[in-house]
Design a protein around this motif. Structure first.
Motif, short mmCIF file in Angstrom:
data_model
loop_
_atom_site.label_atom_id
_atom_site.label_comp_id
_atom_site.label_asym_id
_atom_site.label_seq_id
_atom_site.Cartn_x
_atom_site.Cartn_y
_atom_site.Cartn_z
N GLY A 163 -6.41 2.39 -0.59
CA GLY A 163 -5.45 3.17 0.20
C GLY A 163 -4.39 2.35 0.89
O GLY A 163 -3.71 2.84 1.79
N ARG A 164 -4.20 1.09 0.49
CA ARG A 164 -3.24 0.25 1.19
C ARG A 164 -2.60 -0.70 0.16
O ARG A 164 -3.28 -1.14 -0.77
N ALA A 165 -1.32 -1.01 0.33
CA ALA A 165 -0.67 -1.98 -0.56
C ALA A 165 0.20 -2.89 0.29
O ALA A 165 0.81 -2.45 1.28
N ARG A 166 0.23 -4.15 -0.07
CA ARG A 166 1.04 -5.11 0.69
C ARG A 166 1.87 -5.95 -0.28
O ARG A 166 1.43 -6.28 -1.37
N VAL A 167 3.08 -6.24 0.16
CA VAL A 167 4.02 -7.01 -0.66
C VAL A 167 4.42 -8.25 0.13
O VAL A 167 4.65 -8.18 1.34
N GLN A 168 4.48 -9.39 -0.56
CA GLN A 168 4.96 -10.62 0.08
C GLN A 168 5.99 -11.26 -0.85
O GLN A 168 5.72 -11.42 -2.04
N LEU A 185 13.33 -6.41 1.24
CA LEU A 185 12.65 -7.63 1.67
C LEU A 185 13.34 -8.84 1.06
O LEU A 185 13.73 -8.82 -0.11
N GLY A 186 13.44 -9.90 1.85
CA GLY A 186 13.97 -11.16 1.36
C GLY A 186 12.87 -12.22 1.36
O GLY A 186 11.72 -11.93 1.71
N ALA A 187 13.24 -13.45 1.00
CA ALA A 187 12.26 -14.53 0.96
C ALA A 187 11.61 -14.69 2.33
O ALA A 187 12.31 -14.74 3.35
N GLY A 188 10.29 -14.78 2.36
CA GLY A 188 9.56 -14.95 3.61
C GLY A 188 9.16 -13.63 4.25
O GLY A 188 8.40 -13.62 5.21
N ASP A 189 9.67 -12.50 3.71
CA ASP A 189 9.33 -11.20 4.29
C ASP A 189 8.07 -10.63 3.64
O ASP A 189 7.69 -11.00 2.52
#
Lengths: 424, 191
Positions: A163-168, A185-189
């Motif tokens: 139930g959760r997703a994360r992007v780096q 999102l940019g680099a580091g976000d």
């Protein structure tokens, strides 16, 4: 003794020291568990080579191209009822077009190519996408039940779990679409669907690979000027500095510029790549400038400045940079920055300052990533300050916390005999 | 069974190997593998990864072991392959900054750090040797294998191995003579 035999003897002494430096050939629990893991892994199916996997991908794409949709099974694993591939092992695959995917074990993923768009359907697990720059009309997306990440040539990870997703994002830009939001999102976000914003204090399981991929891109996409490469090689006395450099053009084809070309401010990933390439002065200069102007990632820039100054041998200024970083970055990074500042202060003979840095960063607190080292450093600083009684207390705390620690014997000699009452 | 395999190379060779027997054998050989990789890489950040890879390869290879060499030699060959694969991969990363781990083993930290620095410089010189010469030097001078056994590990004649070793020593001595820290040791100015 002749010069030749003296050199022979000196080399043999060094070789003996190297032999004695290796761990004794005794069994220990860690080695046993590594052996058990090896036997368990060896019992599973042998991973196919990258070439074999690429060939399998090409066959799968060609076989289904006629239908207008290509499903690419990433690797050998259990085929689920919905065409989802799973794997028990971390995997790496190069897709046609140059995209590279890394996945953690247990990742369920399908690659779908349709009308120039590549879509990754991620059910569970974590995948690092090193996406080749896209030509016009092409797209690359990762879709999870919670969000869609749309990219144009970048390095990023997506992690999906219950139930959760994360992007780096490590390089380039990514657009994240949720049912209610659109975030760039940019680099580091990073982005966390559960929080609806930044994934604070979270690092992807593939973060180190992501940073490395971004650094490699930075080096490849932006080769150093030929004169800089030569200067670095001469300075380090090594041929290694020229590895991966493009062959230099003949002098008549491209005369050397009289002055160094002005480069735009680098990204964090680029600056880290410079550091690895030995461009310490460039990094120190760029990091100093960035730390003044960029508030969001000021701590990271200060850490980089400290690393570069330390590499240049300017320990006093490196310690300053680390101390400033400790107050401007995440708690775990701050602890490490504080420890580095303290270690450098101690090396400089600034014992009070070293103790102050250790106190401020609480680097030797229980659970700190540098707890053991910081305890040793505190003991040494206290001895240097003549506060032996306090050093003894630190030694006893160390022995209680790390009964099998690498500095055990030294700490025991410092702690003295332990009475029955004092035993834990 | 495990002990007999280690003591007598041909014991049980070619026979099917049960899971527990394989595990025992890998555990028996693991210290040799780790020590060998440590000697060849030094205190390298890829050490644990290389050891794990070597043990996996060893576990895969042991059922096919035909006793054409002793088991430790067989394991050492596999370890070397894994070690140098990691070394080639890591060389591309070039110099990295790291904190020296404080394993002082009862000695004062300064002398430990001084020794670490000496060894770091030795391995930096080894990094610049051609791989075959480096392997010959480590096998004969650091691991102290007899020349015949080292030649067996490398699958070359003893003469070839001696030639590589001679060149390796000469090149190392030349480089270390010019090292600012270790140079005095080679010029007899330090004991």
């Amino acid at each position: 003794m002749t010069a030749g035999s003296r050199e022979h003897a000196a080399l043999d002494r060094l070789a003996r020291a190297a032999r004695d430096d290796a761990p004794a050939a005794e069994r220990d629990a860690e080695l046993d568990s590594m052996a058990e893991r090896a036997v368990a892994i060896a019992a599973g199916p042998r991973p196919r080579s990258a070439r074999a996997r690429a060939a399998a991908v090409a066959v799968a794409v060609l076989a289904t191209a006629a239908a207008g949709v290509a499903f690419t099974v990433l690797r050998d694993g259990d085929q689920g009822p919905n065409g989802v591939a799973t794997s028990e092992r971390p995997s790496r695959i190069e897709l046609p077009g140059g995209d590279v995917l890394l996945s953690t074990s247990g990742t369920e993923l399908v690659v779908q190519d349709e009308d120039g768009a590549r879509v990754l359907l991620l059910e569970e697990g974590s995948v690092l996408c090193d996406v080749a720059p896209l030509r016009d009309g092409r797209a690359f997306e990762v879709v999870t039940p919670e969000l869609r990440a749309v990219v144009r040539g970048t390095v990023f990870t997506v992690t999906a779990e219950a139930g959760r997703a994360r992007v780096q994002v490590f390089e380039g830009r990514v657009e994240v679409l949720t049912p209610t939001r659109r975030v760039h999102l940019g680099a580091g976000d990073s982005f966390d669907s559960a929080e609806g914003g930044e994934a604070v204090g979270w690092d992807s399981p593939l973060a180190s690979e992501g940073r490395w991929a971004a650094q490699r891109r930075a080096v490849h996409d932006r080769p150093r000027p030929e004169d800089t490469a030569t200067a670095v090689a001469a300075e380090r006395g090594s041929d290694d500095a020229l590895v991966e450099q493009e062959p230099a053009p003949p002098p008549e084809a491209q005369p050397r510029a009289p002055t160094r070309p002005v480069e735009p401010a680098p990204s964090l990933a680029e600056a880290r790549a410079w550091l690895l390439a030995g461009r310490h002065e460039d990094v120190a200069r760029a990091a100093r400038r960035a730390a003044r102007t960029r508030t969001a990632d000021r701590g990271e820039w200060l850490l980089l400045e400290g690393d570069a100054l330390r590499a240049l041998g300017d320990r006093a200024r490196a310690a300053d940079a680390y101390e400033r970083a400790a107050s401007a970055t995440s708690p775990s990074r701050a602890t490490q920055a504080g420890y580095l500042a303290a270690a450098l202060r101690f090396e400089q003979g600034e014992h009070d300052a070293a103790l102050g840095a250790l106190d401020a960063s609480r680097a030797d607190r229980s659970g700190s990533p540098v707890e053991e080292r910081a305890m040793l450093l505190r003991a040494r600083v206290l001895i240097a300050l003549g506060r032996r009684e306090e050093a003894t207390r630190v030694a006893r705390a160390y022995l209680a916390a790390f009964p099998g620690g690498g500095s055990r014997e030294w700490m025991q000699s410092l702690a003295g005999p332990v009475t029955e009452r004092e035993e834990p | 069974m495990t002990t007999s395999r280690l003591a007598e190379p041909s014991a049980g060779a070619g026979k099917p190997m049960h899971g527990s027997e394989l595990a025992d054998l890998v555990k028996e050989l693991a210290p040799t593998v780790r020590r060998c990789i440590h000697h060849h890489l030094g205190r390298h950040e890829a050490l644990d990864d290389a050891v794990q890879d070597a043990l996996i390869e060893l576990a895969r290879a042991l059922p096919r072991y035909r006793a054409e060499s002793s088991l430790p030699t067989y394991a050492r060959r596999i370890a070397l392959r894994a070690a140098y694969r990691h070394l080639r991969r890591e060389k591309r990363r070039r110099a990295e900054l790291y904190i020296v781990p404080p394993q002082v083993d009862g000695r004062d930290p300064e002398s430990v750090l001084a020794q670490r620095e000496s060894l770091r410089r030795l391995y930096r010189c080894l990094d610049r040797l051609p791989e075959k010469r480096r392997r010959a030097f480590v096998l004969c001078c650091i691991e102290e294998l007899p020349h015949a056994e080292a030649a067996g590990v490398e699958d070359v004649s003893v003469e070839t191995l001696r030639g590589r070793l001679k060149h390796a020593r000469a090149e190392l001595e030349r480089r270390l003579r010019h090292d600012p820290i270790l140079g005095p040791l080679f010029e007899g100015r330090l004991s």
